[in-house]
Design a protein around this motif. Sequence first.
Motif, PDB file in Angstrom:
ATOM      1  N   LEU A   1      11.071  18.694 -19.259  1.00  0.00           N
ATOM      2  CA  LEU A   1      10.122  17.927 -18.201  1.00  0.00           C
ATOM      3  C   LEU A   1      10.188  16.142 -19.172  1.00  0.00           C
ATOM      4  N   LEU A   2      10.910  16.034 -20.082  1.00  0.00           N
ATOM      5  CA  LEU A   2      10.787  15.091 -21.047  1.00  0.00           C
ATOM      6  C   LEU A   2      11.954  14.383 -19.991  1.00  0.00           C
ATOM      7  N   GLY A   3      12.908  15.022 -19.532  1.00  0.00           N
ATOM      8  CA  GLY A   3      13.991  14.917 -19.021  1.00  0.00           C
ATOM      9  C   GLY A   3      13.863  13.923 -17.708  1.00  0.00           C
TER      10      GLY A   3
ATOM     11  N   PHE B   1      -0.912   2.969 -16.130  1.00  0.00           N
ATOM     12  CA  PHE B   1      -2.208   3.199 -15.744  1.00  0.00           C
ATOM     13  C   PHE B   1      -2.046   5.144 -15.936  1.00  0.00           C
ATOM     14  N   THR B   2      -0.833   5.368 -15.871  1.00  0.00           N
ATOM     15  CA  THR B   2      -0.869   7.411 -15.976  1.00  0.00           C
ATOM     16  C   THR B   2      -1.670   7.836 -17.282  1.00  0.00           C
ATOM     17  N   ASN B   3      -1.499   8.883 -16.650  1.00  0.00           N
ATOM     18  CA  ASN B   3      -2.899  10.323 -17.603  1.00  0.00           C
ATOM     19  C   ASN B   3      -1.947  11.207 -18.105  1.00  0.00           C
ATOM     20  N   SER B   4      -0.728  11.807 -17.282  1.00  0.00           N
ATOM     21  CA  SER B   4       0.132  12.379 -17.268  1.00  0.00           C
ATOM     22  C   SER B   4       0.897  12.640 -17.360  1.00  0.00           C
ATOM     23  N   TRP B   5       1.861  13.675 -17.164  1.00  0.00           N
ATOM     24  CA  TRP B   5       3.541  13.465 -16.991  1.00  0.00           C
ATOM     25  C   TRP B   5       3.466  13.363 -15.633  1.00  0.00           C
ATOM     26  N   GLN B   6       2.772  14.162 -15.022  1.00  0.00           N
ATOM     27  CA  GLN B   6       3.071  14.289 -13.861  1.00  0.00           C
ATOM     28  C   GLN B   6       2.734  13.280 -13.024  1.00  0.00           C
ATOM     29  N   HIS B   7       1.153  12.705 -13.341  1.00  0.00           N
ATOM     30  CA  HIS B   7       1.822  10.928 -12.846  1.00  0.00           C
ATOM     31  C   HIS B   7       2.466  10.132 -13.172  1.00  0.00           C
ATOM     32  N   LEU B   8       2.860   9.955 -13.695  1.00  0.00           N
ATOM     33  CA  LEU B   8       3.960   9.089 -14.605  1.00  0.00           C
ATOM     34  C   LEU B   8       5.545   9.281 -13.857  1.00  0.00           C
ATOM     35  N   PHE B   9       5.485  10.881 -13.481  1.00  0.00           N
ATOM     36  CA  PHE B   9       6.644  11.395 -12.468  1.00  0.00           C
ATOM     37  C   PHE B   9       6.431  10.322 -11.367  1.00  0.00           C
ATOM     38  N   ILE B  10       5.391  10.291 -10.550  1.00  0.00           N
ATOM     39  CA  ILE B  10       5.359   9.744  -9.318  1.00  0.00           C
ATOM     40  C   ILE B  10       5.266   8.325  -9.510  1.00  0.00           C
ATOM     41  N   ALA B  11       5.035   7.897 -10.264  1.00  0.00           N
ATOM     42  CA  ALA B  11       5.077   6.518 -10.917  1.00  0.00           C
ATOM     43  C   ALA B  11       6.079   5.712 -10.662  1.00  0.00           C
ATOM     44  N   ARG B  12       6.946   6.499 -11.403  1.00  0.00           N
ATOM     45  CA  ARG B  12       8.815   6.112 -11.783  1.00  0.00           C
ATOM     46  C   ARG B  12       9.643   6.624 -10.961  1.00  0.00           C
ATOM     47  N   PHE B  13       8.840   7.642 -10.041  1.00  0.00           N
ATOM     48  CA  PHE B  13      10.123   8.250  -9.089  1.00  0.00           C
ATOM     49  C   PHE B  13       9.889   6.957  -7.743  1.00  0.00           C
TER      50      PHE B  13
ATOM     51  N   ASN C   1      11.950   4.115 -23.310  1.00  0.00           N
ATOM     52  CA  ASN C   1      13.298   4.430 -24.330  1.00  0.00           C
ATOM     53  C   ASN C   1      11.954   4.455 -25.628  1.00  0.00           C
ATOM     54  N   GLY C   2      11.647   3.574 -25.699  1.00  0.00           N
ATOM     55  CA  GLY C   2      10.279   3.265 -27.285  1.00  0.00           C
ATOM     56  C   GLY C   2       9.442   4.175 -26.767  1.00  0.00           C
ATOM     57  N   ALA C   3       8.740   4.413 -25.173  1.00  0.00           N
ATOM     58  CA  ALA C   3       7.142   4.606 -25.035  1.00  0.00           C
ATOM     59  C   ALA C   3       7.727   6.191 -25.034  1.00  0.00           C
ATOM     60  N   GLN C   4       8.783   6.757 -24.975  1.00  0.00           N
ATOM     61  CA  GLN C   4       8.993   8.740 -24.999  1.00  0.00           C
ATOM     62  C   GLN C   4       8.481   8.406 -26.617  1.00  0.00           C
ATOM     63  N   LEU C   5       8.105   8.007 -27.235  1.00  0.00           N
ATOM     64  CA  LEU C   5       8.586   8.361 -29.034  1.00  0.00           C
ATOM     65  C   LEU C   5       6.648   8.781 -28.644  1.00  0.00           C
ATOM     66  N   PHE C   6       5.919   8.188 -27.480  1.00  0.00           N
ATOM     67  CA  PHE C   6       4.292   8.300 -27.739  1.00  0.00           C
ATOM     68  C   PHE C   6       3.682   9.111 -26.994  1.00  0.00           C
ATOM     69  N   PHE C   7       4.434   9.201 -25.543  1.00  0.00           N
ATOM     70  CA  PHE C   7       3.486   9.864 -24.168  1.00  0.00           C
ATOM     71  C   PHE C   7       3.899  10.520 -24.270  1.00  0.00           C
ATOM     72  N   ARG C   8       5.141  11.457 -24.646  1.00  0.00           N
ATOM     73  CA  ARG C   8       5.591  13.001 -24.853  1.00  0.00           C
ATOM     74  C   ARG C   8       4.731  13.933 -26.009  1.00  0.00           C
ATOM     75  N   ASP C   9       4.420  13.601 -26.758  1.00  0.00           N
ATOM     76  CA  ASP C   9       3.100  14.273 -27.436  1.00  0.00           C
ATOM     77  C   ASP C   9       1.730  14.200 -26.503  1.00  0.00           C
ATOM     78  N   GLN C  10       1.947  13.099 -26.482  1.00  0.00           N
ATOM     79  CA  GLN C  10       0.073  12.757 -25.818  1.00  0.00           C
ATOM     80  C   GLN C  10       0.561  14.445 -24.429  1.00  0.00           C
ATOM     81  N   PHE C  11       1.553  14.062 -23.532  1.00  0.00           N
ATOM     82  CA  PHE C  11       1.467  14.843 -22.073  1.00  0.00           C
ATOM     83  C   PHE C  11       2.325  16.159 -22.552  1.00  0.00           C
ATOM     84  N   GLY C  12       2.039  16.516 -23.337  1.00  0.00           N
ATOM     85  CA  GLY C  12       3.107  18.026 -24.323  1.00  0.00           C
ATOM     86  C   GLY C  12       3.865  17.935 -23.337  1.00  0.00           C
TER      87      GLY C  12
END
Length: 646
Positions: free
Chosen positions: A170-172, A219-231, A148-159
């Motif tokens: 993609l955010l959802g 340690f993720t560096n893209s929305w795709q990488h974060l998606f896999i880790a969360r999956f 909830n709080g993390a998305q305030l930052f990574f959403r812009d960083q990951f485009g």
Amino acid sequence: MGRDSGSDSGKDSFTGSYTENIGRRRHGGASSSVDPIPGPRSVLINRPEQRPKLENPLDGLTAEQLRERGRNYALNNGMGDMVDLFEAGAVVAADPNNFEAMDIPAAYKDALRIEVTHKWKQPKALWHLVVMCSVAAAVQGMDETVINGAQLFFRDQFGIGGSDSRSQFLLGLVNSSPYLACALIGCWLTDPLNQAFGRKWTIFLTCLISGLSCLWQGFTNSWQHLFIARFILGLGIGPKSSTVPIYAAECAPPKIRGALVMMWQMFTAFGIMVGFVADLAFYEVKSESIPDLNWRLMLASAAIPAFVVCTQVYFCPESPRFYMSKKVPEHRKAFESLAMIRLSKIQAARDVFYMHTLLEAEKTIKRGKWRILELFTVPRNRRAMIGSEIVMFMQQFCGINVIAYYSAVIFVEGGVSEHMSLVCSLIFGVINFLFAIPAVYTIDTFGRRNLLLTTFPLMFLALLFTGCSFWIPNETLRIGCVASGIYLFTMVYSPGAGPVPFTYSAEAYPLYVRGLGMSLATATTWGFNWVLAISWPNLLGALKPQGAFIYYALWNIVGFFLVLFFLPETKGKTLEELDLVFGVSTRKHAAYGARQIPFFIKRYILGDKDVMPEKLYDEPEDDTVQYNERGSLDISNEAAALMRSP
């Protein structure tokens, strides 16, 4: 497996007299020389001469016959050193409320008396088990809200922070990826993992996966990488969310089972609160070498409680019902496990003997080898599945998790700053936890069904108020009303739709399909959780906050009627006695629910105190059921009726 003759047996305010006496055992069955003690009769039907009870299959046996059964059970299952104990346990199992009149040693009576007078006095091993399960629940709560709080930052960083439909989708997708994994894969691993490793080691494995995945997210560096880790995180969440409530339900004494199992939801709420604390605590963290350290620490912090659980699993006993469910049941291990989590060996002997007796009777409802098909083809299982699916679906579509996952964004939409939105979210988390605490008492007294019937209309009103508050032009008043609506909704949700679904689903199914049933139940809740999480950004864009909140408000009205017509009460029954609670045909229960509406209006709105609640039945449940001359159900006919009823 004692019954509670106190407040649990009283009438409730909405369901009338239907549930209170289902499962009561016949008095006086343990000894022919003792007069039966009068007690509540079943209200399955109104005709006294045919008034069947959900009988103990030991009913009608003399004390000597019971002792012989107990003796044979001990000798045939490697417990010949405890013959005297199991003889007494068998006698008590026939009529646990009447132990004072039985010919058993005084020391056994003293132990059983404590169970009645001090139901919360339990051994340390049981409380340690409850704490371990509670921390496992907190793992899930943190997993849900640190994003909830993390998305305030990574959403812009990951485009993916724009207002266009692609970014919203993609955010959802990233936020919801664990729940997609739960629904598609994770929950369906529950049964094979439980079969292979048992309950407690499945909890260890899933918490290990959760902990490592949480670290990976940092340690993720893209929305795709974060998606896999969360999956991958979802592969831990799914089986854990299925197994922990089952484990707690199978180990808890019946009188406090609801309270102990609902610790899962209460401490999920606690974990949700701690997740918001982590978001707020790391919000201002900065580092020259790692400028985005704050959101990475938010996501990684959820690993801590997961690893705590891994260190505690070894010290907890395995579920006794797991030992009994194996192809070659391990009765001695089941007894030893129960002996750790009961105050006395007489309780453990009584419970394991009665468990064995009822599980043998339960086998008569099986039709074949395809357990997954029997969730649908055996009427008793199908009714449990319908009830379980209703509560799991409504736990999501009542709207709670759009607040849990997107509260920061929602409060920003309401007009507050990002930092203040996290403060408001933390208040939501605190309320969610604190208002779950009353359910520890009410879930076993007021009842599961009653809690839902009371809270769904109130949740509708709270969400309707929240949605309409976004139309208020004054910013200060708008923020206050939006926050108030969300908080009021949470206050009502936390003792009702929060704790009931997992408790209900964990206890509804018979043992031989319990793992599969819970897999389906959790796959349902996580599947619709995914639908909520992935659709909310687009729903918010299409309907605006007003329409989005009103949409979920209306679902609470749907939930009310689904519970009213299709959800039997399960409070105060042993897990095995629930076979007959779900013997009530769906058609007759729906008709009974419809009759409750005019009763409620007359009694509680018009104030007519003379109107009495109708009973569930006016005629026998099934003409094929046979009763003996004493009005008792024969267990084989009883099981057959369950299979034949529509």
